[in-house]
Write an enzyme that holds these catalytic residues in place. Sequence first.
Site, PDB file in Angstrom:
ATOM      1  N   LYS A  70       5.795   3.209  16.936  1.00  0.00           N
ATOM      2  CA  LYS A  70       5.739   2.162  15.893  1.00  0.00           C
ATOM      3  C   LYS A  70       6.918   2.340  14.949  1.00  0.00           C
ATOM      4  O   LYS A  70       7.126   3.425  14.403  1.00  0.00           O
ATOM      5  CB  LYS A  70       4.411   2.259  15.130  1.00  0.00           C
ATOM      6  CG  LYS A  70       4.230   1.113  14.139  1.00  0.00           C
ATOM      7  CD  LYS A  70       2.800   0.984  13.706  1.00  0.00           C
ATOM      8  CE  LYS A  70       2.605  -0.126  12.697  1.00  0.00           C
ATOM      9  NZ  LYS A  70       1.216  -0.274  12.284  1.00  0.00           N
ATOM     10  N   ASN A 118       0.833  -1.208   0.000  1.00  0.00           N
ATOM     11  CA  ASN A 118       0.000   0.000   0.000  1.00  0.00           C
ATOM     12  C   ASN A 118       0.857   1.243   0.000  1.00  0.00           C
ATOM     13  O   ASN A 118       1.962   1.259   0.538  1.00  0.00           O
ATOM     14  CB  ASN A 118      -0.973  -0.017   1.186  1.00  0.00           C
ATOM     15  CG  ASN A 118      -0.383   0.612   2.432  1.00  0.00           C
ATOM     16  OD1 ASN A 118      -0.461   1.834   2.609  1.00  0.00           O
ATOM     17  ND2 ASN A 118       0.237  -0.198   3.284  1.00  0.00           N
ATOM     18  N   PHE A 162      -1.724   8.038   4.583  1.00  0.00           N
ATOM     19  CA  PHE A 162      -2.607   8.494   5.670  1.00  0.00           C
ATOM     20  C   PHE A 162      -3.878   9.209   5.212  1.00  0.00           C
ATOM     21  O   PHE A 162      -4.175  10.315   5.691  1.00  0.00           O
ATOM     22  CB  PHE A 162      -1.884   9.464   6.625  1.00  0.00           C
ATOM     23  CG  PHE A 162      -0.688   8.933   7.350  1.00  0.00           C
ATOM     24  CD1 PHE A 162      -0.401   7.580   7.397  1.00  0.00           C
ATOM     25  CD2 PHE A 162       0.152   9.819   8.027  1.00  0.00           C
ATOM     26  CE1 PHE A 162       0.715   7.116   8.085  1.00  0.00           C
ATOM     27  CE2 PHE A 162       1.271   9.359   8.720  1.00  0.00           C
ATOM     28  CZ  PHE A 162       1.547   8.015   8.734  1.00  0.00           C
ATOM     29  N   ASN A 201       6.015  -1.712  11.075  1.00  0.00           N
ATOM     30  CA  ASN A 201       5.192  -1.193   9.977  1.00  0.00           C
ATOM     31  C   ASN A 201       5.527  -2.003   8.706  1.00  0.00           C
ATOM     32  O   ASN A 201       6.234  -3.000   8.774  1.00  0.00           O
ATOM     33  CB  ASN A 201       5.495   0.302   9.790  1.00  0.00           C
ATOM     34  CG  ASN A 201       4.252   1.071   9.374  1.00  0.00           C
ATOM     35  OD1 ASN A 201       3.534   0.622   8.468  1.00  0.00           O
ATOM     36  ND2 ASN A 201       3.976   2.184  10.012  1.00  0.00           N
ATOM     37  N   SER A 233       5.707   4.988   8.586  1.00  0.00           N
ATOM     38  CA  SER A 233       5.063   4.664   7.318  1.00  0.00           C
ATOM     39  C   SER A 233       5.971   5.083   6.168  1.00  0.00           C
ATOM     40  O   SER A 233       6.545   6.172   6.200  1.00  0.00           O
ATOM     41  CB  SER A 233       3.728   5.402   7.203  1.00  0.00           C
ATOM     42  OG  SER A 233       3.329   5.447   5.857  1.00  0.00           O
ATOM     43  N   ASN A 238       4.979   5.958   3.335  1.00  0.00           N
ATOM     44  CA  ASN A 238       4.156   6.634   2.331  1.00  0.00           C
ATOM     45  C   ASN A 238       3.969   8.135   2.529  1.00  0.00           C
ATOM     46  O   ASN A 238       3.242   8.772   1.790  1.00  0.00           O
ATOM     47  CB  ASN A 238       2.782   5.961   2.266  1.00  0.00           C
ATOM     48  CG  ASN A 238       2.933   4.493   1.915  1.00  0.00           C
ATOM     49  OD1 ASN A 238       3.696   4.160   1.015  1.00  0.00           O
ATOM     50  ND2 ASN A 238       2.247   3.625   2.636  1.00  0.00           N
ATOM     51  N   THR A 239       4.597   8.693   3.553  1.00  0.00           N
ATOM     52  CA  THR A 239       4.591  10.152   3.725  1.00  0.00           C
ATOM     53  C   THR A 239       6.036  10.594   3.556  1.00  0.00           C
ATOM     54  O   THR A 239       6.898  10.165   4.328  1.00  0.00           O
ATOM     55  CB  THR A 239       4.047  10.535   5.128  1.00  0.00           C
ATOM     56  OG1 THR A 239       2.684  10.134   5.197  1.00  0.00           O
ATOM     57  CG2 THR A 239       4.157  12.020   5.393  1.00  0.00           C
TER      58      THR A 239
END
Length: 348
Positions: free
Chosen positions: A208, A110, A114, A237, A174, A176-177
């Site tokens: 995390k 993915n 967020f 993660n 994450s 993805n940021t």
Amino acid sequence: MFYSLLKPLLFSLDPEVAHNMIMDVVKLCPTLGALSGIKHDPALSVVVGKTRWSFPVGLAAGLDKNAEALPFFSAQGFGAIECGTITLIPQMGNPRPRMFRYPEERSLRNAMGFPNQGLLEIMPRLTSYAGTTPLGVNIGKNKDTTPEESIGELSLLFEALQDSASYFVINVSSPNTPGLRALQEISYLTELFTELNRNRGGKDLFLKIAPDLPKEKILELARLAHDFKLTGLIATNTTIMPERGAGGVSGVLLREKSQDICRTILNEQIDSELIAVGGITRPKDLFELWHEGGKAAQVYTAYVYQGPELLKKFNKAILNFIKIQNITLEEFFSLSLEERKYRLKDFI
Ligand SMILES: Cc1cc2nc3c(=O)[nH]c(=O)nc-3n(C[C@H](O)[C@H](O)[C@H](O)COP(=O)(O)O)c2cc1C
């Protein structure tokens, strides 16, 4: 049963469309949760920090980002539900498509970034939640917030949601940021934890972490979390696999990496909690975690592939374990590591 009939249809759709469709159904019909869920045996409860989980397997962050279906997931029988990642301001996330399946490998990738409805819209759902399953609230910074500004942003989220959360999770891991993982730097986290500890009032707080960090860095973070009296770490993660494309990979493809990280942390025997997440798909994975000294776990991807059967499978295996060992889980976790290993020898 119901899920196995529905799954071919869901898996014929784009993963995010399927996800949203299911979420629409379960938020309107929370009773479906109990119909396909497990009932907890009190002997299966475990204490994680100050929070009592009724079952050692919880729901990982990202599935119910906006806390829309808490009664459903509670009725499914998760030991704790982690909602979010929640940011201060609503945001759309990255362009679609941003969720991909690898069915042969029981994995997902993915690159969501967020997407969530933001604090003001999500907060009333958290404050009105009346379930008994503990709620974890996973918080993160908005995409365009600078690291300096993010400390104030995370503090605001932390204060606003104090009364609703059983525990908080800081998500700086994450993929993805853009730039987010840089927030795993010690200097930044020192400043952040100092700020959060000002108004923490003993609330359980976890960090995390990403699975793509070198061992030394992982241990540095574990010690930092301990020094700031965090409850512990959530590991891990999703992992970066550039050959598969952008974003983070979860499920079986992540399992070994995530297990390695958990083992590294547990081997240090630092006096703090660890919630294991990443590719946990079989009771054997949980028993292996216990064998290394771990306790609670979370799932996401395996739940997508197996549905409610996943929790049933874990429930059956754990009940069998405590029956054969004639022990409650709480008693089991109070044993020495050597004794635990001995009792697990026929289960892994
Ligand atoms: C589609 C998707 C979205 C996710 N979103 C979040 C998120 O918003 N915040 C977070 O901390 N983790 C998020 N995660 C990571 C999971 O919480 C978990 O750490 C990871 O998927 C590994 O567990 P699994 O192998 O059981 O899926 C997401 C995972 C997936 C698959």
